[in-house]
Design an enzyme around this catalytic site. Structure first.
Site, PDB file in Angstrom:
ATOM      1  N   ASN A   1       0.875  -1.177   0.000  1.00 51.11           N
ATOM      2  CA  ASN A   1       0.000   0.000   0.000  1.00 51.11           C
ATOM      3  C   ASN A   1       0.917   1.233   0.000  1.00 51.11           C
ATOM      4  O   ASN A   1       1.460   1.608   1.032  1.00 51.11           O
ATOM      5  CB  ASN A   1      -0.879  -0.043   1.263  1.00 51.11           C
ATOM      6  CG  ASN A   1      -1.831   1.140   1.334  1.00 51.11           C
ATOM      7  OD1 ASN A   1      -1.855   1.991   0.446  1.00 51.11           O
ATOM      8  ND2 ASN A   1      -2.615   1.199   2.398  1.00 51.11           N
TER       9      ASN A   1
ATOM     10  N   ARG B   1      -2.759  -2.041  -3.276  1.00 51.58           N
ATOM     11  CA  ARG B   1      -3.905  -1.147  -3.165  1.00 51.58           C
ATOM     12  C   ARG B   1      -3.738  -0.057  -4.228  1.00 51.58           C
ATOM     13  O   ARG B   1      -2.708   0.623  -4.270  1.00 51.58           O
ATOM     14  CB  ARG B   1      -3.916  -0.502  -1.796  1.00 51.58           C
ATOM     15  CG  ARG B   1      -5.068   0.426  -1.636  1.00 51.58           C
ATOM     16  CD  ARG B   1      -5.005   1.119  -0.321  1.00 51.58           C
ATOM     17  NE  ARG B   1      -6.335   1.534   0.044  1.00 51.58           N
ATOM     18  CZ  ARG B   1      -6.697   1.775   1.276  1.00 51.58           C
ATOM     19  NH1 ARG B   1      -5.860   1.602   2.261  1.00 51.58           N
ATOM     20  NH2 ARG B   1      -7.908   2.172   1.531  1.00 51.58           N
TER      21      ARG B   1
ATOM     22  N   HIS C   1     -12.733   3.883  -0.207  1.00 46.71           N
ATOM     23  CA  HIS C   1     -12.700   2.952   0.939  1.00 46.71           C
ATOM     24  C   HIS C   1     -13.381   1.619   0.588  1.00 46.71           C
ATOM     25  O   HIS C   1     -13.878   0.907   1.470  1.00 46.71           O
ATOM     26  CB  HIS C   1     -13.367   3.553   2.199  1.00 46.71           C
ATOM     27  CG  HIS C   1     -12.611   4.698   2.790  1.00 46.71           C
ATOM     28  ND1 HIS C   1     -13.230   5.867   3.186  1.00 46.71           N
ATOM     29  CD2 HIS C   1     -11.295   4.877   3.032  1.00 46.71           C
ATOM     30  CE1 HIS C   1     -12.322   6.713   3.663  1.00 46.71           C
ATOM     31  NE2 HIS C   1     -11.137   6.142   3.564  1.00 46.71           N
TER      32      HIS C   1
ATOM     33  N   SER D   1      -8.547   8.253   9.636  1.00 42.83           N
ATOM     34  CA  SER D   1      -8.031   9.570   9.245  1.00 42.83           C
ATOM     35  C   SER D   1      -8.695  10.010   7.945  1.00 42.83           C
ATOM     36  O   SER D   1      -8.917  11.195   7.717  1.00 42.83           O
ATOM     37  CB  SER D   1      -6.512   9.570   9.158  1.00 42.83           C
ATOM     38  OG  SER D   1      -6.090   8.442   8.465  1.00 42.83           O
ATOM     39  N   GLY D   2      -9.011   9.066   7.073  1.00 39.05           N
ATOM     40  CA  GLY D   2      -9.978   9.309   6.003  1.00 39.05           C
ATOM     41  C   GLY D   2     -11.313   8.779   6.505  1.00 39.05           C
ATOM     42  O   GLY D   2     -11.333   7.798   7.247  1.00 39.05           O
TER      43      GLY D   2
ATOM     44  N   ARG E   1      -9.011  16.696   5.584  1.00 37.79           N
ATOM     45  CA  ARG E   1      -9.842  17.047   4.418  1.00 37.79           C
ATOM     46  C   ARG E   1     -11.208  17.525   4.896  1.00 37.79           C
ATOM     47  O   ARG E   1     -11.729  17.013   5.888  1.00 37.79           O
ATOM     48  CB  ARG E   1     -10.022  15.816   3.512  1.00 37.79           C
ATOM     49  CG  ARG E   1      -8.735  15.380   2.841  1.00 37.79           C
ATOM     50  CD  ARG E   1      -8.900  14.019   2.186  1.00 37.79           C
ATOM     51  NE  ARG E   1      -8.261  12.965   2.930  1.00 37.79           N
ATOM     52  CZ  ARG E   1      -8.444  11.658   2.737  1.00 37.79           C
ATOM     53  NH1 ARG E   1      -9.272  11.241   1.801  1.00 37.79           N
ATOM     54  NH2 ARG E   1      -7.825  10.766   3.473  1.00 37.79           N
TER      55      ARG E   1
ATOM     56  N   ASP F   1      -5.783  14.493  14.940  1.00 34.70           N
ATOM     57  CA  ASP F   1      -5.924  13.202  15.620  1.00 34.70           C
ATOM     58  C   ASP F   1      -7.094  13.271  16.617  1.00 34.70           C
ATOM     59  O   ASP F   1      -7.082  14.083  17.539  1.00 34.70           O
ATOM     60  CB  ASP F   1      -4.625  12.865  16.352  1.00 34.70           C
ATOM     61  CG  ASP F   1      -4.623  11.430  16.863  1.00 34.70           C
ATOM     62  OD1 ASP F   1      -5.652  10.993  17.418  1.00 34.70           O
ATOM     63  OD2 ASP F   1      -3.596  10.758  16.714  1.00 34.70           O
ATOM     64  N   MET F   2      -8.061  12.393  16.402  1.00 36.84           N
ATOM     65  CA  MET F   2      -9.267  12.422  17.237  1.00 36.84           C
ATOM     66  C   MET F   2      -8.946  12.222  18.720  1.00 36.84           C
ATOM     67  O   MET F   2      -9.613  12.781  19.588  1.00 36.84           O
ATOM     68  CB  MET F   2     -10.249  11.351  16.730  1.00 36.84           C
ATOM     69  CG  MET F   2     -11.576  11.360  17.404  1.00 36.84           C
ATOM     70  SD  MET F   2     -12.402  12.977  17.327  1.00 36.84           S
ATOM     71  CE  MET F   2     -13.200  12.905  15.732  1.00 36.84           C
ATOM     72  N   ARG F   3      -7.912  11.427  19.028  1.00 32.96           N
ATOM     73  CA  ARG F   3      -7.554  11.222  20.442  1.00 32.96           C
ATOM     74  C   ARG F   3      -7.197  12.549  21.107  1.00 32.96           C
ATOM     75  O   ARG F   3      -7.648  12.840  22.216  1.00 32.96           O
ATOM     76  CB  ARG F   3      -6.351  10.266  20.567  1.00 32.96           C
ATOM     77  CG  ARG F   3      -6.727   8.832  20.343  1.00 32.96           C
ATOM     78  CD  ARG F   3      -5.509   8.000  20.108  1.00 32.96           C
ATOM     79  NE  ARG F   3      -4.928   8.338  18.799  1.00 32.96           N
ATOM     80  CZ  ARG F   3      -4.186   7.512  18.080  1.00 32.96           C
ATOM     81  NH1 ARG F   3      -3.914   6.327  18.540  1.00 32.96           N
ATOM     82  NH2 ARG F   3      -3.728   7.870  16.907  1.00 32.96           N
TER      83      ARG F   3
ATOM     84  N   GLY G   1     -10.068   3.377  12.439  1.00 30.44           N
ATOM     85  CA  GLY G   1      -9.417   3.848  13.677  1.00 30.44           C
ATOM     86  C   GLY G   1     -10.327   4.468  14.706  1.00 30.44           C
ATOM     87  O   GLY G   1     -10.339   4.060  15.869  1.00 30.44           O
TER      88      GLY G   1
ATOM     89  N   GLY H   1     -13.795   4.636  14.521  1.00 29.83           N
ATOM     90  CA  GLY H   1     -14.984   3.799  14.699  1.00 29.83           C
ATOM     91  C   GLY H   1     -14.728   2.578  15.567  1.00 29.83           C
ATOM     92  O   GLY H   1     -15.589   2.137  16.329  1.00 29.83           O
TER      93      GLY H   1
ATOM     94  N   GLU I   1      -8.279  -4.155   5.344  1.00 29.57           N
ATOM     95  CA  GLU I   1      -8.150  -3.967   3.897  1.00 29.57           C
ATOM     96  C   GLU I   1      -7.021  -4.812   3.326  1.00 29.57           C
ATOM     97  O   GLU I   1      -7.121  -5.330   2.206  1.00 29.57           O
ATOM     98  CB  GLU I   1      -7.901  -2.480   3.598  1.00 29.57           C
ATOM     99  CG  GLU I   1      -9.128  -1.632   3.873  1.00 29.57           C
ATOM    100  CD  GLU I   1      -8.810  -0.228   4.351  1.00 29.57           C
ATOM    101  OE1 GLU I   1      -8.144  -0.092   5.402  1.00 29.57           O
ATOM    102  OE2 GLU I   1      -9.206   0.738   3.684  1.00 29.57           O
TER     103      GLU I   1
HETATM  104  P1  AMP Z   1      -7.101   4.838  10.491  1.00 33.55           P
HETATM  105  O1  AMP Z   1      -6.918   5.831   9.392  1.00 33.55           O
HETATM  106  O2  AMP Z   1      -8.238   3.920  10.303  1.00 33.55           O
HETATM  107  O3  AMP Z   1      -5.816   4.141  10.865  1.00 33.55           O
HETATM  108  O4  AMP Z   1      -7.483   5.711  11.780  1.00 33.55           O
HETATM  109  C1  AMP Z   1      -6.560   6.605  12.304  1.00 33.55           C
HETATM  110  C2  AMP Z   1      -7.253   7.550  13.244  1.00 33.55           C
HETATM  111  O5  AMP Z   1      -7.984   6.833  14.252  1.00 33.55           O
HETATM  112  C3  AMP Z   1      -6.257   8.411  13.998  1.00 33.55           C
HETATM  113  O6  AMP Z   1      -6.000   9.580  13.316  1.00 33.55           O
HETATM  114  C4  AMP Z   1      -6.970   8.689  15.305  1.00 33.55           C
HETATM  115  O7  AMP Z   1      -7.585   9.957  15.196  1.00 33.55           O
HETATM  116  C5  AMP Z   1      -8.073   7.664  15.389  1.00 33.55           C
HETATM  117  N1  AMP Z   1      -7.967   6.851  16.605  1.00 33.55           N
HETATM  118  C6  AMP Z   1      -7.208   5.761  16.829  1.00 33.55           C
HETATM  119  N2  AMP Z   1      -7.394   5.301  18.080  1.00 33.55           N
HETATM  120  C7  AMP Z   1      -8.286   6.135  18.679  1.00 33.55           C
HETATM  121  C8  AMP Z   1      -8.881   6.200  19.972  1.00 33.55           C
HETATM  122  N3  AMP Z   1      -8.606   5.314  20.931  1.00 33.55           N
HETATM  123  N4  AMP Z   1      -9.761   7.200  20.203  1.00 33.55           N
HETATM  124  C9  AMP Z   1     -10.053   8.108  19.256  1.00 33.55           C
HETATM  125  N5  AMP Z   1      -9.524   8.090  18.028  1.00 33.55           N
HETATM  126  C10 AMP Z   1      -8.663   7.117  17.731  1.00 33.55           C
END
Ligand code: AMP
Length: 404
Positions: free
Chosen positions: A8, A92, A180, A210-211, A240, A282-284, A327, A329, A378
């Protein structure tokens, strides 16, 4: 041991995974790795199935200036140190254009056709194709499979595939593709084992990473998606904006004097949660922040998921299940709880304890609609497609030799 390599590649990283092919075509993850910091601070990292570290090394910037160089470093490490000689490589590829409705074995002709879609996904497609080209040049006999993020959505009917613009542009490829798709396909294939009674019914899947996007599925097939021509549309994402009046783009061009490439950079890198919060993508970090702008960004994210769920429920004429993945969800019980509140008018109610435990089924017994958390995969989807095409012997040159 027979194995499949999954690649990827993006603009600044090449991620890879290796799957062992076991009896009856079962796949077992062996290695997960990446070369990141391409052109800035290149680094190769890899770990085994149990997260045991296998490699972590930095490289001088000039040794890994681009994706082909990163692919070469990863390939040499895989061959010489991890002793991996894959049967085939699955990639991918973000854009399959209007015609590719399923993964395909690639040869030079296919790469040339996929080049045509570079203008439709200029930030992703060239990087996705670069490792395919290097492997074709260096290991011409190894079968390679391109798996598209758009393919799963090609079941959309004409209404969902169009914009209200002159037909000529649609014919040229200006369509609502949706993305996706590998994640949604994985969920679609996994749901029958988790919830056989609803898998064939009307399901909304929220891929929140992140997306971020959402997909309306009926009978396990995509009927509508929040993303369209590019991966900019729909939900707000890390960087975005999601849905945006095209008038804003005109304003940036005419009033702010931005060039098209500046606007592109702005829309892909400076908007979304990062732009709105001014704090982080970053949602965290946003959930932990006391900054009012961070709160606004989280509120906006949740609100737009609610709005888009209403739109997809209308496309499906009802909803029989809701699925969280990716991430955010899969990991944020707080965001899931707030999204569920937004969906309260549809009869959604969560079981707080199951939600906190990240259980598979997180809705309350009283909920009119079951709500699931299903971790996506994926890369496994790509490995499965690659193995299937390999076993069906549909290679353009019908050769299945290993890389030596
Ligand atoms: P992904 O692109 O699917 O790898 O998701 C990445 C995103 O998931 C990161 O930018 C985080 O914002 C979010 N993420 C990962 N773990 C957590 C968590 N425990 N709580 C909130 N957001 C999270």
């Amino acid at each position: 041991m027979d194995s499949i390599l999954v690649v990827n590649a993006g603009s600044s990283s090449v991620k890879f995974q290796v799957f062992a092919v076991e009896s009856e075509g079962a796949l077992r993850r062996l290695i997960k790795g990446q070369v990141d910091g391409i052109g800035s601070r290149p680094r190769l990292r890899a770990s085994g199935a149990g997260n045991d570290p296998m490699a972590d090394r930095a490289y001088p910037i000039e040794t890994i200036p681009d994706v082909p160089a990163a692919m070469q470093v990863a390939g040499e490490w895989l061959r010489n140190e991890a002793r991996i000689h894959p049967l085939a490589v699955g990639h991918r590829v973000v854009h399959g254009g209007p015609d590719y409705v399923r993964p395909i074995l690639v040869d030079h002709g296919v790469v040339a056709r996929l080049e045509r879609f570079v203008t439709l996904a200029p930030l992703h497609q060239p990087h996705n194709l670069a490792p395919i080209r290097s492997i074709l040049a260096n290991f011409p006999t190894i079968p390679q499979v391109a798996c598209f993020d758009t393919a799963f959505h090609r079941t959309h009917d004409a209404l969902a595939d169009h914009y209200a613009i002159p037909h000529q542009l649609h014919a040229e490829g200006v369509r609502r593709y949706g993305f996706h798709g590998l994640s949604y396909e994985y969920i679609s294939r996994t749901l029958p084992q988790i919830a056989p009674d609803i898998a064939k019914r009307r399901v909304i899947v929220a891929h929140l990473g992140s997306g971020a996007s959402m997909c309306a599925m009926k009978n396990g097939l995509s009927v509508e998606s929040t993303m369209g021509f590019t991966a900019l549309d729909g939900l707000p994402m890390g960087t975005r904006p999601g849905q945006l009046d095209p008038g804003v783009v005109l304003y940036l061009l005419s009033e702010k004097g931005m060039t098209a490439s500046k606007v592109q950079d702005f829309l892909y890198r400076d908007c979304g949660l990062k732009g709105l919060s001014g704090v982080s993508n970053d949602m965290r970090e946003l959930e932990a922040s006391l900054d009012p702008q961070a709160k606004l960004a989280v509120d906006y994210f949740v609100y737009r998921i609610g709005l888009n769920a209403g739109m997809l429920a209308a496309a499906l004429q009802g909803i029989d299940a809701f699925v969280f993945t990716a991430g955010i969800g899969e990991n944020s019980s707080g965001i899931r709880a707030r999204v569920a509140e937004q969906l309260g008018w549809l009869g959604v109610a969560l079981d707080p304890a199951e939600n906190t435990r990240h259980s598979r089924l997180i809705s309350a017994k009283t909920s009119l609609i079951p709500v699931y958390v299903v971790p996506t995969d994926e890369e496994l989807m790509i490995a499965q497609h690659t193995l299937t095409l390999l076993m069906n012997g549909q290679s353009p040159n019908s050769r299945h030799e290993r890389v030596s």
